[in-house]
Scaffold this motif. Structure first.
Motif, PDB file in Angstrom:
ATOM      1  N   ARG A 180     -22.393  41.167  20.069  1.00  0.00           N
ATOM      2  CA  ARG A 180     -21.376  40.478  19.264  1.00  0.00           C
ATOM      3  C   ARG A 180     -20.329  39.837  20.167  1.00  0.00           C
ATOM      4  NH1 ARG A 180     -22.231  44.492  15.288  1.00  0.00           N
ATOM      5  NH2 ARG A 180     -20.830  45.948  16.299  1.00  0.00           N
ATOM      6  N   LEU A 199     -21.927  36.834  21.878  1.00  0.00           N
ATOM      7  CA  LEU A 199     -22.108  35.679  20.988  1.00  0.00           C
ATOM      8  C   LEU A 199     -20.766  35.037  20.686  1.00  0.00           C
ATOM      9  CD1 LEU A 199     -24.763  37.020  18.440  1.00  0.00           C
ATOM     10  CD2 LEU A 199     -25.108  35.388  20.289  1.00  0.00           C
ATOM     11  N   ARG A 220     -14.830  52.942  13.509  1.00  0.00           N
ATOM     12  CA  ARG A 220     -15.112  53.563  14.797  1.00  0.00           C
ATOM     13  C   ARG A 220     -15.400  52.497  15.843  1.00  0.00           C
ATOM     14  NH1 ARG A 220     -19.039  58.281  14.823  1.00  0.00           N
ATOM     15  NH2 ARG A 220     -20.588  56.684  14.368  1.00  0.00           N
ATOM     16  N   LEU A 262     -25.346  38.975  13.680  1.00  0.00           N
ATOM     17  CA  LEU A 262     -24.365  39.396  14.686  1.00  0.00           C
ATOM     18  C   LEU A 262     -23.168  38.453  14.724  1.00  0.00           C
ATOM     19  CD1 LEU A 262     -26.838  40.462  17.507  1.00  0.00           C
ATOM     20  CD2 LEU A 262     -25.273  41.964  16.275  1.00  0.00           C
ATOM     21  N   GLN A 263     -23.441  37.162  14.563  1.00  0.00           N
ATOM     22  CA  GLN A 263     -22.338  36.195  14.567  1.00  0.00           C
ATOM     23  C   GLN A 263     -21.405  36.453  13.392  1.00  0.00           C
ATOM     24  OE1 GLN A 263     -24.814  32.695  14.738  1.00  0.00           O
ATOM     25  NE2 GLN A 263     -24.061  32.134  16.769  1.00  0.00           N
ATOM     26  N   GLN A 290     -20.938  39.306  11.862  1.00  0.00           N
ATOM     27  CA  GLN A 290     -20.185  40.534  12.122  1.00  0.00           C
ATOM     28  C   GLN A 290     -19.045  40.278  13.102  1.00  0.00           C
ATOM     29  OE1 GLN A 290     -23.276  43.115  13.490  1.00  0.00           O
ATOM     30  NE2 GLN A 290     -23.910  43.714  11.431  1.00  0.00           N
ATOM     31  N   ALA A 291     -19.315  39.434  14.097  1.00  0.00           N
ATOM     32  CA  ALA A 291     -18.282  39.141  15.094  1.00  0.00           C
ATOM     33  C   ALA A 291     -17.101  38.455  14.418  1.00  0.00           C
ATOM     34  CB  ALA A 291     -18.851  38.256  16.200  1.00  0.00           C
ATOM     35  N   LYS A 315     -14.928  40.901  12.583  1.00  0.00           N
ATOM     36  CA  LYS A 315     -14.122  41.672  13.513  1.00  0.00           C
ATOM     37  C   LYS A 315     -12.849  40.907  13.865  1.00  0.00           C
ATOM     38  CE  LYS A 315     -14.471  43.518  17.962  1.00  0.00           C
ATOM     39  NZ  LYS A 315     -14.981  43.131  19.216  1.00  0.00           N
ATOM     40  N   LYS A 316     -12.983  39.585  13.880  1.00  0.00           N
ATOM     41  CA  LYS A 316     -11.814  38.769  14.216  1.00  0.00           C
ATOM     42  C   LYS A 316     -10.722  38.886  13.173  1.00  0.00           C
ATOM     43  CE  LYS A 316     -13.235  35.001  17.141  1.00  0.00           C
ATOM     44  NZ  LYS A 316     -13.734  33.632  17.101  1.00  0.00           N
TER      45      LYS A 316
END
Lengths: 447, 602
Positions: free
Chosen positions: A416, A419, B527, B571-572, B574-575, B578-579
């Protein structure tokens, strides 16, 4: 989601050269595809964790008496025949679905079609996914006779109650019997290699239970093991059970313990942990699957299959009707006609697949090939600082790899960050490799 | 329009509890008088902010002028002045009441009187308004008008013999209401000959014409091109427009005593034309402004931080713009080592805070971290000085302070008596001091407490509602400051102090709050790859601690040919998620965590 496991799906390879170093990733080394994946979508039933492009035909289905299978094989043959030419294939993977529902004659005809169109290189790895209870020793012998030399057996579990809850048709006795045939064929030199698939992290699984499963798997002496962590995919029976609170998966700590245990146990037993979910005795790494993780191209045939012969992935439609139509249109346009040089996948994808492997990636070379300067690479390193400090990511000279098992088990966290770094670069299209990739929205089965 | 004699003007408002049908009745009145044709009727015409419509409550008031031919054959002008229905805006309610001579008291015929209604009725009585009781939703099966009338008589002491039964939904009783307004609401006093005094009861910002001011002329008259003086803000303007709301704005030449209208004068911000201010003529000013002007004082404060530091200038711009139309919104830059740059903002109350936050996110497309609400504390320092502290993180060290005082409110809860026990327990937990309990009917009571405002703003309302299945209602007003044994409770995440989570609590509650807070944070913070200690401390003393264990497994089991695109997209995505969290040191903290102190009981 279910896990990733496919019913049989793995393949080691054998090749007698035991200690050949695996090639590092790098786009300049991309050459014309020498691998092909064939998708056989038919199953007797859909397993409860499965979201692949499959067509369940019922428990009495078999290739000799099914109009559906006949009709589909016609399309498949047409697709192969209509494909652009290429050099002889060194790996062929027949996956599904349950390809072992096909008769040896039907599989032989497909292999012959590939041979006619591309040629099969001497010593080519020919893998077939097979499910317990879908074949007998006779049929195995016939398959070996037509050129299959590697089998991936979809065992999943040694427990009857578990198999039942997975929606599998076979039972423990079927698995043991099938494994015995394969082991015998392998010992007798009729089969070069074989693999067993198991699912870990199933509902209510404990470490003791899993240790027992692995012990039984090791007793079978399969030279290759694929151990898939259960993923609950949307739209599956498992997802439905999960929503209703009826899927008591192991808690995250237990899930991690299971992964750690698997890695340690299998490595201790002489298997190399060469990819997140794959273990092989020396010389038995799956040559075909390594193609996907190295950035090289491959042909893909059949509904739901993804092909990437020239660097750009193209997924075929996931239903038979749409696939048939797609094939018709394509026959007229030949869109996969080669437009120029073979191109490598973009940097981020090479990392996404490359870091799954034990040997990781050769970062200096990869960066240089994608126009990433030392300063930028330094920035990336800094960004990944916490993973380096935590010992999850290891940088050894120019090689970047994830530690085993901690780093591999947390690979998503590292990816992550990677990416996000790549997408946030001022010029994200900086890959020197040619055409823009396109995703068609269909997903395809793995191959 | 201005040829209407004062005797034939009626100015009235509607007092009702949320959901008792005020907006529907207003719509019905507009329709019945032909002010709005049925086909132009958008449900609930007066509530025209998107947010108001969604929540079914009125935040900003509006007004409408209706023409009505009464039973005597004469044409009357009826000005309906809408009032906001929430405790945060009680000052604005008081100003709009001051602009009226009468009020319709709308009570749901099955539910009866609620606390908010009661508070506003008392305000109306103080302003000597004529009150016409209306029992709404008379058509519903649960309606019991006789019981509700008794309730109104016994609680408020109003004569209900001439109360009107109505169904705003079907239109039943609506003509009777209009006639009653004409018959029973007194006309305004005829003070046309006196110098101009007009009361501002609402205003909003229009990007093209500047602030639009809604006013009631109390005496004299006002005309286009007049030069006016706003007596409290001491600013003067030449009028571009004078008009009435019919209900769309329509320009007129002039308005005189008794009339209600709007003006536009290129006024730059609503802060320059505040509710309660008095408009007079620059050339011939009144001697005295109208009584009762007060500047709205923020009572609740919180930190607003952009999730992404790059959005700080956008946040500033958005607040600047919002303030043009919201004079009660206060803000100043706040910098926190943990959060970076943001703003400390003051609001009238929790609803006001929520509205501003939502408008910032919705209308200005900002991703915000909002810290838990705080009140303003008075800190008496050892050196004799006093300090007003609206941000717990800036409370001076104990050795420098002599004492801390906190704001108290008078709290009235109106509830079915079966919930007495649970509500008294709640009030006690919240440091309330019991004053008295009155039975207003055989099965309904008012509970009267004095309580720290800080306890009210931390989800008291939600707790009260959930303990009473929504049946209780409440009202509060500030009564002053009191000294208490208060301490500053800090939170440390991964050994770093997290300013935005700092709270000021009573010493006796500190341990429980600290323990609850770290437990809640453990639940709310995802976590991460390393173990995260979470601690609560008073000064250097750790009073509670928990830790979030490291995540050890996060992996895609399978990734073959066709999986690659899909896994990458996953994954992108999810990233990106997170931001949206705020990075505090190495720890990603989601928005909910900053409100953890409000969720200790959940």
């Amino acid at each position: 989601m279910v896990m990733a496991l496919q019913h049989g799906r793995f393949q080691p390879i054998c090749l007698g050269l035991v200690s050949t170093p695996l090639p590092l990733i790098g786009p300049t080394s991309v050459s014309e595809p020498r691998s092909a994946y064939l998708h056989i979508p038919f199953c007797q039933r859909r397993c409860f964790y499965c979201d692949f492009a499959v067509v369940p035909l019922g428990d009495r289905a078999d290739g000799a008496h099914s109009g559906s299978i006949e009709a589909y094989l016609k399309l498949l043959h047409a697709e192969i025949a209509g494909s652009p030419p290429g050099p002889p294939l060194s790996t062929v993977y027949v996956g599904g679905g349950t390809p072992s529902l096909l008769t040896p004659g039907q599989i032989g005809a497909l292999l012959a079609a590939l041979g006619d169109h591309f040629g099969l290189a001497p010593g080519a790895e020919i893998s077939l996914e097979m499910d317990p209870a879908s074949f007998d020793r006779d049929r195995l012998d016939q398959l070996l006779a037509i050129g299959v030399n590697r089998v991936s057996l979809g065992g999943q579990s040694f427990d009857d109650p578990v198999l039942e809850r997975l929606g599998r048709r076979h039972r423990r006795a079927d698995l043991l019997e099938a494994a015995a045939w394969l082991a015998a064929a392998w010992r007798q030199g009729q089969l070069r290699s074989w693999s067993l698939d198991l699912i870990q992290g199933l509902p209510e699984q404990t470490l003791d239970h899993w240790a027992g499963q692995l012990g039984q798997a090791l007793a079978l002496e399969a030279p290759h093991l694929s151990i898939y962590d259960l993923i609950v995919e949307p739209g599956t029976v498992f997802a439905w059970r999960q929503r209703r609170g009826q899927l008591p998966l192991p808690d995250p700590e237990m899930g991690a313990d299971l992964m750690d245990f698997t890695s340690e146990r299998l490595r201790g037993a002489g298997y190399g942990h060469y990819e997140i979910s794959n273990y092989a005795q020396p010389g038995h790494v799956s040559r075909h699957n390594r193609v996907y993780w190295s950035g090289a191209g491959w042909w893909g045939f059949g509904m739901g299959a993804t092909a990437a012969p020239f660097g750009e992935r193209q997924a075929r439609p996931r239903t038979r009707a749409a696939y048939g139509e797609w094939l018709n249109t394509r026959r007229q346009h030949q869109p996969e006609e080669r437009g120029g040089a073979v191109s490598a996948p973009p940097f981020d994808e090479l990392l996404l697949v490359g870091l799954r492997r034990r040997e990781g990636v050769s970062m200096d070379r990869l960066a240089a090939e994608h126009g990433i300067g030392p300063a930028e690479l330094g920035g990336l390193r800094q960004r990944l600082g916490p993973f380096l400090e935590g010992g999850l990511l290891l940088i050894e000279g120019s090689r970047w790899r994830l530690s085993d098992p901690a780093g591999l088990a947390l690979s998503n966290a590292v990816l992550r960050e990677l990416l996000d770094w790549w997408d946030g670069r001022p010029d994200p299209g900086a890959s020197p490799a040619g055409p823009q990739r396109q995703d068609h929205g269909h997903r395809s089965t793995p191959g | 329009m201005t040829d209407v004699p004062v005797q034939r003007i009626r100015n009235f408002c509607i007092i009702a509890h949320i959901d008792h049908g005020k907006s529907t009745l207003a719509d019905r009145l507009l329709q019945e008088t032909g002010t709005v044709a049925a086909r132009d009727m958008q449900a609930q015409f007066l509530d025209n902010m998107e947010l108001e419509r969604e929540r079914g409550i009125t935040i900003k008031l509006q007004a409408a002028r209706m023409e009505y031919t009464a039973a005597d054959g004469e044409r009357y002008i009826l000005n309906l002045i809408d009032t906001p229905g929430h405790v945060d805006f009680s000052y604005e309610v008081s100003r709009s009441l001051q602009a009226c001579e009468g009020a319709l008291l709308v009570v749901d015929a099955s539910q009866g009187v609620e606390a908010q209604t009661l508070a506003n009725v008392y305000l109306a009585l103080e302003n000597e308004l004529e009150i016409i009781p209306v029992l709404n939703k008379i058509d519903l099966p649960g309606a019991d008008p006789e019981r509700i009338k008794e309730e109104i008589e016994s609680i408020i002491g109003l004569d209900t013999s001439k109360a009107i039964d109505c169904s705003a939904k079907t239109g039943l009783g609506v003509p009777e209401i209009l006639q009653a307004v004409v018959d029973r609401v007194p006309p305004p006093a005829d003070r046309v000959d006196e110098p101009l005094r007009a009361l501002i009861f609402d205003s909003y910002y229009d990007a093209y014409r500047g602030v639009i001011v809604y006013f009631r002329v109390i005496s004299g008259s006002i005309a286009r091109k007049d030069k006016v003086l706003l007596m409290a803000s001491k600013t003067s303007y030449e009028l571009d427009e004078v008009g009435v709301m019919a209900p769309d704005q329509r320009q007129v030449e002039s308005l005189h005593a008794g009339e209600v209208g709007y003006l536009a004068a290129s006024i730059k911000a609503v802060a320059d034309a505040r509710v309660g201010d008095t408009i007079t003529l620059l050339a011939n000013p009144a001697d005295e402004p109208l009584p009762g002007y007060a500047e709205a004082k923020p009572m609740v404060f919180c930190g607003l931080f952009p999730t992404d530091a790059d959005q700080y200038p956008d946040l500033r711009e958005a607040l600047d713009k919002l303030q043009l139309s919201d004079a009660a919104l206060k803000y100043e830059p706040e910098t926190s080592s943990a959060m970076g740059f943001g703003f400390r903002c003051g609001f009238l109350g929790l609803l006001h805070m929520e509205i501003v936050q939502e408008r910032l996110e919705r209308e200005y497309n900002l991703d915000l971290i909002v810290t838990a609400p705080s009140v303003i504390y008075q800190v008496n320092m050892i050196d004799g000085s006093t300090l007003m502290v609206d941000n717990p993180a800036t409370l001076p060290d104990p050795q420098k302070r002599e004492s801390i005082e906190e704001p108290y409110v008078k709290l009235e809860i109106y509830t079915p008596n079966i919930y007495n026990g649970t509500l008294m327990e709640l009030c006690q937990e919240r440091r309330g001091e019991f004053i008295d309990m009155k039975y207003i009917t055989t099965d309904r009571v008012t509970l009267h407490y004095e309580m720290p405002l800080a306890e009210v703003v931390t989800d008291f309302f939600d707790q009260m509602k959930s303990r009473t299945k929504g049946y209780a209602s409440m009202e509060y007003s500030l009564i002053g400051y009191r000294k208490n044994e208060l301490v500053r409770l800090d939170v440390l995440i991964n050994a770093e102090k997290a300013d935005p989570l700092t709270t000021i609590v009573h010493r006796d509650k500190a341990y429980n709050v600290g323990k609850g807070l770290v437990e809640k944070l453990k639940e709310l913070i995802p976590r991460q790859q390393f173990k995260i200690p979470i601690q609560a401390s008073i000064g250097s003393r750790i009073i509670a601690s928990e830790s979030i264990s490291a995540i050890r497994k996060d992996v895609l089991a399978k990734c073959y040919g066709g999986d690659i695109s899909r896994k990458k997209k996953l994954l992108q995505k999810q990233a990106k998620g997170k931001k949206r969290m705020k990075a505090m040191g190495r720890v990603d903290v989601p928005q909910e965590a900053f409100m953890a102190v409000l969720k200790l009981n959940q």
